[in-house]
Write a protein that holds these residues in place. Structure first.
Motif, PDB file in Angstrom:
ATOM      1  N   ASN A 246       6.037  -6.787   2.356  1.00  0.00           N
ATOM      2  CA  ASN A 246       7.173  -6.078   1.779  1.00  0.00           C
ATOM      3  C   ASN A 246       7.910  -5.267   2.846  1.00  0.00           C
ATOM      4  O   ASN A 246       7.304  -4.464   3.558  1.00  0.00           O
ATOM      5  CB  ASN A 246       6.710  -5.144   0.658  1.00  0.00           C
ATOM      6  CG  ASN A 246       7.861  -4.570  -0.131  1.00  0.00           C
ATOM      7  OD1 ASN A 246       8.774  -5.307  -0.499  1.00  0.00           O
ATOM      8  ND2 ASN A 246       7.838  -3.271  -0.390  1.00  0.00           N
ATOM      9  N   TYR A 247       9.227  -5.490   2.939  1.00  0.00           N
ATOM     10  CA  TYR A 247      10.072  -4.747   3.875  1.00  0.00           C
ATOM     11  C   TYR A 247      11.243  -4.152   3.102  1.00  0.00           C
ATOM     12  O   TYR A 247      11.616  -4.643   2.034  1.00  0.00           O
ATOM     13  CB  TYR A 247      10.582  -5.646   5.004  1.00  0.00           C
ATOM     14  CG  TYR A 247       9.504  -6.082   5.962  1.00  0.00           C
ATOM     15  CD1 TYR A 247       9.280  -5.405   7.155  1.00  0.00           C
ATOM     16  CD2 TYR A 247       8.686  -7.180   5.664  1.00  0.00           C
ATOM     17  CE1 TYR A 247       8.284  -5.804   8.036  1.00  0.00           C
ATOM     18  CE2 TYR A 247       7.686  -7.580   6.536  1.00  0.00           C
ATOM     19  CZ  TYR A 247       7.485  -6.879   7.723  1.00  0.00           C
ATOM     20  OH  TYR A 247       6.484  -7.271   8.580  1.00  0.00           O
ATOM     21  N   HIS A 248      11.826  -3.111   3.662  1.00  0.00           N
ATOM     22  CA  HIS A 248      12.922  -2.411   2.996  1.00  0.00           C
ATOM     23  C   HIS A 248      14.197  -2.505   3.821  1.00  0.00           C
ATOM     24  O   HIS A 248      14.161  -2.478   5.054  1.00  0.00           O
ATOM     25  CB  HIS A 248      12.564  -0.937   2.775  1.00  0.00           C
ATOM     26  CG  HIS A 248      11.349  -0.728   1.934  1.00  0.00           C
ATOM     27  ND1 HIS A 248      11.346  -0.895   0.574  1.00  0.00           N
ATOM     28  CD2 HIS A 248      10.079  -0.367   2.272  1.00  0.00           C
ATOM     29  CE1 HIS A 248      10.132  -0.654   0.096  1.00  0.00           C
ATOM     30  NE2 HIS A 248       9.354  -0.325   1.115  1.00  0.00           N
ATOM     31  N   GLU A 249      15.302  -2.617   3.110  1.00  0.00           N
ATOM     32  CA  GLU A 249      16.612  -2.558   3.737  1.00  0.00           C
ATOM     33  C   GLU A 249      17.179  -1.159   3.519  1.00  0.00           C
ATOM     34  O   GLU A 249      17.262  -0.675   2.392  1.00  0.00           O
ATOM     35  CB  GLU A 249      17.560  -3.601   3.137  1.00  0.00           C
ATOM     36  CG  GLU A 249      17.158  -5.044   3.400  1.00  0.00           C
ATOM     37  CD  GLU A 249      17.311  -5.430   4.856  1.00  0.00           C
ATOM     38  OE1 GLU A 249      18.084  -4.759   5.584  1.00  0.00           O
ATOM     39  OE2 GLU A 249      16.655  -6.401   5.276  1.00  0.00           O
TER      40      GLU A 249
ATOM     41  N   ARG B 276       5.516   1.795   6.424  1.00  0.00           N
ATOM     42  CA  ARG B 276       6.824   1.491   5.859  1.00  0.00           C
ATOM     43  C   ARG B 276       6.994   2.122   4.481  1.00  0.00           C
ATOM     44  O   ARG B 276       8.044   2.686   4.161  1.00  0.00           O
ATOM     45  CB  ARG B 276       7.019  -0.029   5.773  1.00  0.00           C
ATOM     46  CG  ARG B 276       7.096  -0.730   7.108  1.00  0.00           C
ATOM     47  CD  ARG B 276       7.618  -2.150   6.955  1.00  0.00           C
ATOM     48  NE  ARG B 276       6.756  -3.004   6.158  1.00  0.00           N
ATOM     49  CZ  ARG B 276       5.771  -3.749   6.658  1.00  0.00           C
ATOM     50  NH1 ARG B 276       5.515  -3.708   7.962  1.00  0.00           N
ATOM     51  NH2 ARG B 276       5.039  -4.521   5.881  1.00  0.00           N
ATOM     52  N   GLU B 277       5.944   2.010   3.647  1.00  0.00           N
ATOM     53  CA  GLU B 277       6.042   2.547   2.290  1.00  0.00           C
ATOM     54  C   GLU B 277       6.122   4.069   2.296  1.00  0.00           C
ATOM     55  O   GLU B 277       6.874   4.665   1.514  1.00  0.00           O
ATOM     56  CB  GLU B 277       4.844   2.081   1.456  1.00  0.00           C
ATOM     57  CG  GLU B 277       4.749   0.577   1.263  1.00  0.00           C
ATOM     58  CD  GLU B 277       5.979   0.003   0.586  1.00  0.00           C
ATOM     59  OE1 GLU B 277       6.489   0.664  -0.351  1.00  0.00           O
ATOM     60  OE2 GLU B 277       6.434  -1.084   0.978  1.00  0.00           O
ATOM     61  N   ALA B 278       5.342   4.705   3.169  1.00  0.00           N
ATOM     62  CA  ALA B 278       5.374   6.162   3.227  1.00  0.00           C
ATOM     63  C   ALA B 278       6.717   6.655   3.758  1.00  0.00           C
ATOM     64  O   ALA B 278       7.294   7.625   3.238  1.00  0.00           O
ATOM     65  CB  ALA B 278       4.228   6.669   4.106  1.00  0.00           C
ATOM     66  N   THR B 279       7.248   5.969   4.763  1.00  0.00           N
ATOM     67  CA  THR B 279       8.548   6.356   5.309  1.00  0.00           C
ATOM     68  C   THR B 279       9.649   6.153   4.279  1.00  0.00           C
ATOM     69  O   THR B 279      10.574   6.964   4.163  1.00  0.00           O
ATOM     70  CB  THR B 279       8.848   5.539   6.578  1.00  0.00           C
ATOM     71  OG1 THR B 279       7.809   5.758   7.536  1.00  0.00           O
ATOM     72  CG2 THR B 279      10.174   5.938   7.196  1.00  0.00           C
TER      73      THR B 279
ATOM     74  N   PRO C 287       0.838  -1.212   0.000  1.00  0.00           N
ATOM     75  CA  PRO C 287       0.000   0.000   0.000  1.00  0.00           C
ATOM     76  C   PRO C 287       0.870   1.260   0.000  1.00  0.00           C
ATOM     77  O   PRO C 287       1.514   1.583   0.995  1.00  0.00           O
ATOM     78  CB  PRO C 287      -0.793  -0.132   1.298  1.00  0.00           C
ATOM     79  CG  PRO C 287       0.092  -0.930   2.206  1.00  0.00           C
ATOM     80  CD  PRO C 287       0.853  -1.876   1.323  1.00  0.00           C
ATOM     81  N   THR C 288       0.893   1.959  -1.108  1.00  0.00           N
ATOM     82  CA  THR C 288       1.721   3.149  -1.246  1.00  0.00           C
ATOM     83  C   THR C 288       0.864   4.408  -1.114  1.00  0.00           C
ATOM     84  O   THR C 288      -0.370   4.354  -1.234  1.00  0.00           O
ATOM     85  CB  THR C 288       2.422   3.161  -2.615  1.00  0.00           C
ATOM     86  OG1 THR C 288       1.418   3.268  -3.642  1.00  0.00           O
ATOM     87  CG2 THR C 288       3.220   1.885  -2.817  1.00  0.00           C
TER      88      THR C 288
END
Length: 312
Positions: free
Chosen positions: A303-306, A191-194, A160-161
């Motif tokens: 979905n996670y980000h590094e 997470r996506e917004a950050t 979700p963006t």
């Protein structure tokens, strides 16, 4: 030490007699805040049926014929407002159970806690949990199952963006009230917004913080389905009868009412000293216009980000 959700210590036999309700009392970790029930405005339904009258839409063109006059005396159009011949009717649904309590328990063990009141409280908690679930997922009137096809969109890439929520806002742009999503979906959006450098601000509602997007709060509800693959949905609602939005339906003024639309009636005591109480909730939900609900489908929460930080 007794917790807010427990009873004073009883002997084993008394404890068995105490746990005689026909519904399973919820544990503390099973009770949610039920923000949806708090934010949804309710309408009292007299007679048990709520009819939603809608104007027949003329596509293309306006519903009412109008004429703008700059000069002269042109002939004015004749018009009238036409309503649907068979408007949708919502019949109130009922959630009921019979609560059994042994009179010995309520008589002997109510010195610090009113045992009957605690039994009723836990039963009502379970009833309201079911009500919120039914409002969202009931096959006939549940919000998820009454969204118009043109009010459903898919995510661009899965997670979700901010772009997805903006697209959802374009569907429900007339005074949107709040987003509704599973807690894991809200975390995924954070997470996506950050990641994009726009961490969502927070707002306080009922003394609790909620993240927002474009000033509209994202309200969590664990009653929204979350698949094994980690996908769910996001709802955007306009609420209120005056706004032609989503409204809850209930019947107030029933016998034994302890709060609007919720009653507890004493049914008597049998030969085994078991007192019975009928717990009843009359409810439903209605969307007064199709554009009152928007649905973002197939939202991924996996979905996670590094993050790579520059080295000194």
């Amino acid at each position: 030490m007794s917790t807010p959700n427990s009873f004073p210590a009883l002997n084993a036999k008394a404890a068995r007699n105490l746990a005689t309700a026909t519904v399973t009392a919820p544990q503390w970790d099973e009770i949610s805040p039920r923000w949806l029930l708090k934010l949804l405005p309710y309408v009292d339904v007299d007679g048990g049926v709520y009819r939603v009258n809608r104007v027949v839409s003329k596509v293309p063109g306006p519903t009412v014929e109008l004429l703008t006059v700059d000069e002269g005396e042109p002939k004015l159009p004749n018009t009238f407002v036409d309503y649907e011949e068979t408007p949708r009717e919502y019949h109130l649904s009922t959630i009921q159970t019979i609560l059994h309590t042994h009179t010995r328990i309520t008589d002997l063990y109510s010195n610090r806690f009113d045992q009957l009141r605690e039994q009723v409280r836990l039963t009502v908690e379970a009833l309201k949990e079911k009500e919120e679930r039914e409002i969202l997922t009931h096959p006939k009137f549940g919000i998820l199952n009454t969204v118009a096809p043109q009010q459903k969109i898919q995510t661009r890439k899965g997670p979700p963006t901010p772009d997805d929520l903006d697209e959802l806002l374009s569907l429900v742009w007339k005074k949107p009230a709040f987003f509704l999503a599973h807690p894991k979906v809200i975390a995924a959006f954070g997470r996506e917004a950050t990641r994009r450098g726009v961490p969502p601000p927070t707002v306080s509602i009922f003394g609790s913080p909620f993240i927002t997007w474009r000033g509209i709060p994202l309200i969590p509800s664990d009653k929204l389905p979350l698949s094994k693959e980690g996908t769910s949905s996001i709802l955007l609602l306009r609420v209120g009868e005056n706004q032609r939005g989503v409204v809850g339906l209930q019947k107030a003024g029933v016998t034994g009412e302890i709060e609007p639309g919720l009653s507890v009636r004493y049914m008597g005591t049998n030969e085994n000293s078991i007192a019975s109480h009928l717990v009843t909730r009359y409810f439903s939900v209605a969307a007064l216009d199709e554009d009152a609900i928007g649905l973002l489908e197939n939202v991924s929460v996996t979905n996670y980000h590094e993050y790579v930080y520059p080295q000194a």
